[in-house]
Design a protein around this motif. Sequence first.
Motif, PDB file in Angstrom:
ATOM      1  N   ASP A  50       1.010  -1.254   0.048  1.00 11.28           N
ATOM      2  CA  ASP A  50       0.052  -0.049  -0.068  1.00 11.28           C
ATOM      3  C   ASP A  50       0.767   1.167   0.345  1.00 11.28           C
ATOM      4  O   ASP A  50       0.736   2.209  -0.858  1.00 11.28           O
ATOM      5  CB  ASP A  50      -0.809   0.013   1.242  1.00 11.28           C
ATOM      6  CG  ASP A  50      -1.960  -0.984   0.979  1.00 11.28           C
ATOM      7  OD1 ASP A  50      -2.113  -1.508   0.006  1.00 11.28           O
ATOM      8  OD2 ASP A  50      -2.814  -1.401   2.063  1.00 11.28           O
ATOM      9  N   PRO A  51       1.752   1.400   0.820  1.00 13.04           N
ATOM     10  CA  PRO A  51       2.763   2.707   0.744  1.00 13.04           C
ATOM     11  C   PRO A  51       3.586   2.697  -0.215  1.00 13.04           C
ATOM     12  O   PRO A  51       3.893   3.680  -0.807  1.00 13.04           O
ATOM     13  CB  PRO A  51       3.558   2.553   1.993  1.00 13.04           C
ATOM     14  CG  PRO A  51       3.490   1.344   2.706  1.00 13.04           C
ATOM     15  CD  PRO A  51       2.135   0.554   2.078  1.00 13.04           C
ATOM     16  N   LYS A  90       2.439  -1.414  -8.567  1.00 12.26           N
ATOM     17  CA  LYS A  90       2.188  -0.642  -9.864  1.00 12.26           C
ATOM     18  C   LYS A  90       3.461   0.131 -10.052  1.00 12.26           C
ATOM     19  O   LYS A  90       4.042   0.755  -9.102  1.00 12.26           O
ATOM     20  CB  LYS A  90       0.991   0.302  -9.677  1.00 12.26           C
ATOM     21  CG  LYS A  90      -0.410  -0.272  -9.572  1.00 12.26           C
ATOM     22  CD  LYS A  90      -1.570   0.816  -9.351  1.00 12.26           C
ATOM     23  CE  LYS A  90      -2.721  -0.007  -9.017  1.00 12.26           C
ATOM     24  NZ  LYS A  90      -3.847   0.930  -8.679  1.00 12.26           N
ATOM     25  N   SER A  91       3.579   0.503 -11.220  1.00  9.14           N
ATOM     26  CA  SER A  91       4.996   1.237 -11.606  1.00  9.14           C
ATOM     27  C   SER A  91       4.830   1.327 -13.051  1.00  9.14           C
ATOM     28  O   SER A  91       4.125   0.551 -13.973  1.00  9.14           O
ATOM     29  CB  SER A  91       6.310   0.485 -11.297  1.00  9.14           C
ATOM     30  OG  SER A  91       6.380  -0.714 -11.980  1.00  9.14           O
ATOM     31  N   ASN A 145       2.663   1.499  -3.419  1.00 13.43           N
ATOM     32  CA  ASN A 145       2.390   2.192  -4.507  1.00 13.43           C
ATOM     33  C   ASN A 145       2.019   3.752  -4.386  1.00 13.43           C
ATOM     34  O   ASN A 145       1.962   4.567  -5.412  1.00 13.43           O
ATOM     35  CB  ASN A 145       0.822   1.579  -4.595  1.00 13.43           C
ATOM     36  CG  ASN A 145       1.192   0.098  -5.323  1.00 13.43           C
ATOM     37  OD1 ASN A 145       2.166  -0.182  -6.058  1.00 13.43           O
ATOM     38  ND2 ASN A 145      -0.175  -0.689  -4.906  1.00 13.43           N
ATOM     39  N   LYS A 146       1.904   4.401  -3.317  1.00 11.67           N
ATOM     40  CA  LYS A 146       1.898   5.786  -3.223  1.00 11.67           C
ATOM     41  C   LYS A 146       2.921   6.403  -3.337  1.00 11.67           C
ATOM     42  O   LYS A 146       3.050   7.877  -3.595  1.00 11.67           O
ATOM     43  CB  LYS A 146       1.347   5.934  -1.682  1.00 11.67           C
ATOM     44  CG  LYS A 146       0.209   5.520  -1.348  1.00 11.67           C
ATOM     45  CD  LYS A 146      -0.140   5.844   0.128  1.00 11.67           C
ATOM     46  CE  LYS A 146      -1.743   5.242   0.558  1.00 11.67           C
ATOM     47  NZ  LYS A 146      -1.869   5.639   1.941  1.00 11.67           N
ATOM     48  N   LEU A 147       4.203   5.598  -3.633  1.00  9.27           N
ATOM     49  CA  LEU A 147       5.418   6.193  -4.104  1.00  9.27           C
ATOM     50  C   LEU A 147       5.379   6.573  -5.770  1.00  9.27           C
ATOM     51  O   LEU A 147       6.291   7.431  -6.125  1.00  9.27           O
ATOM     52  CB  LEU A 147       6.708   5.502  -3.610  1.00  9.27           C
ATOM     53  CG  LEU A 147       6.934   5.445  -2.007  1.00  9.27           C
ATOM     54  CD1 LEU A 147       7.796   4.432  -1.910  1.00  9.27           C
ATOM     55  CD2 LEU A 147       7.453   6.805  -1.520  1.00  9.27           C
ATOM     56  N   ASP A 148       4.547   6.059  -6.439  1.00  6.88           N
ATOM     57  CA  ASP A 148       4.402   6.582  -7.630  1.00  6.88           C
ATOM     58  C   ASP A 148       5.533   6.101  -8.423  1.00  6.88           C
ATOM     59  O   ASP A 148       6.324   7.011  -9.123  1.00  6.88           O
ATOM     60  CB  ASP A 148       3.919   7.958  -7.950  1.00  6.88           C
ATOM     61  CG  ASP A 148       3.482   8.043  -9.438  1.00  6.88           C
ATOM     62  OD1 ASP A 148       3.008   7.249 -10.004  1.00  6.88           O
ATOM     63  OD2 ASP A 148       3.648   9.468  -9.852  1.00  6.88           O
TER      64      ASP A 148
END
Length: 231
Positions: free
Chosen positions: A29-30, A64-65, A32-35
Amino acid sequence: LDELKIVQITDLPIGLLHQDQAWLHRVVDPLNKLDADLVVLTGDLVEGSLKTVQPMLEPLSQVKSKFGNLFVMGNHEFIHGGMIWEKTVQDLGWKTLYNSNMSFEFNGKKILVGGVPDRMVRRFEPTLVSDPDLALTTKEKVNYKILLAHEPASVLDLRKELPDLILSGHTHGGQIFPFGFLVRLVQPLVKDWGIINGIKVFAHPGTGLWGPPMRLGTENKIVAIEFGSEI
């Protein structure tokens, strides 16, 4: 390569009592927040049999990336079944680099990312090898080369190729003081950044824990490496 963002996780190992599917969700979760432009996992993902651990890995399918998620195998993967984990992780949408590489373009620059399995792989499967020179070999013209290796010591196996950056794990940063001093006897770098044989190397202190569920003098981390003028 200004503003390129690579997020690295390593040494989780899922299957220990305190590191299960719910815990892995708390990593993803965190993350993915890093984009991230690229996400890399540098080994020791598992601790247990395929039957036990495989269902716990489902959160990895949600990572995701922009350019993909890359995985190299650590020594724990080979302790617990070896190459079976290559397909398992690929089925979750990740690409396993086994003495191989991939490339992508960022801001008009070609970046090559090579990966090797743990350098002690022959101890577990004598027919296998960890070859960083092969992992970095290409006929393409590239502007920047990155090697993903489970151990910082893979830098010592390079004979022909000269990557710009090595991202590694394995050491746990020593995890519990003063064990870092013992790690230093077998690894050229215990944690964070170093220059080894002219190559910039990063030793990730670990996203999870191994052994006792504690740290002393070190931290669990998800590391975001953002390229800029200082890199």
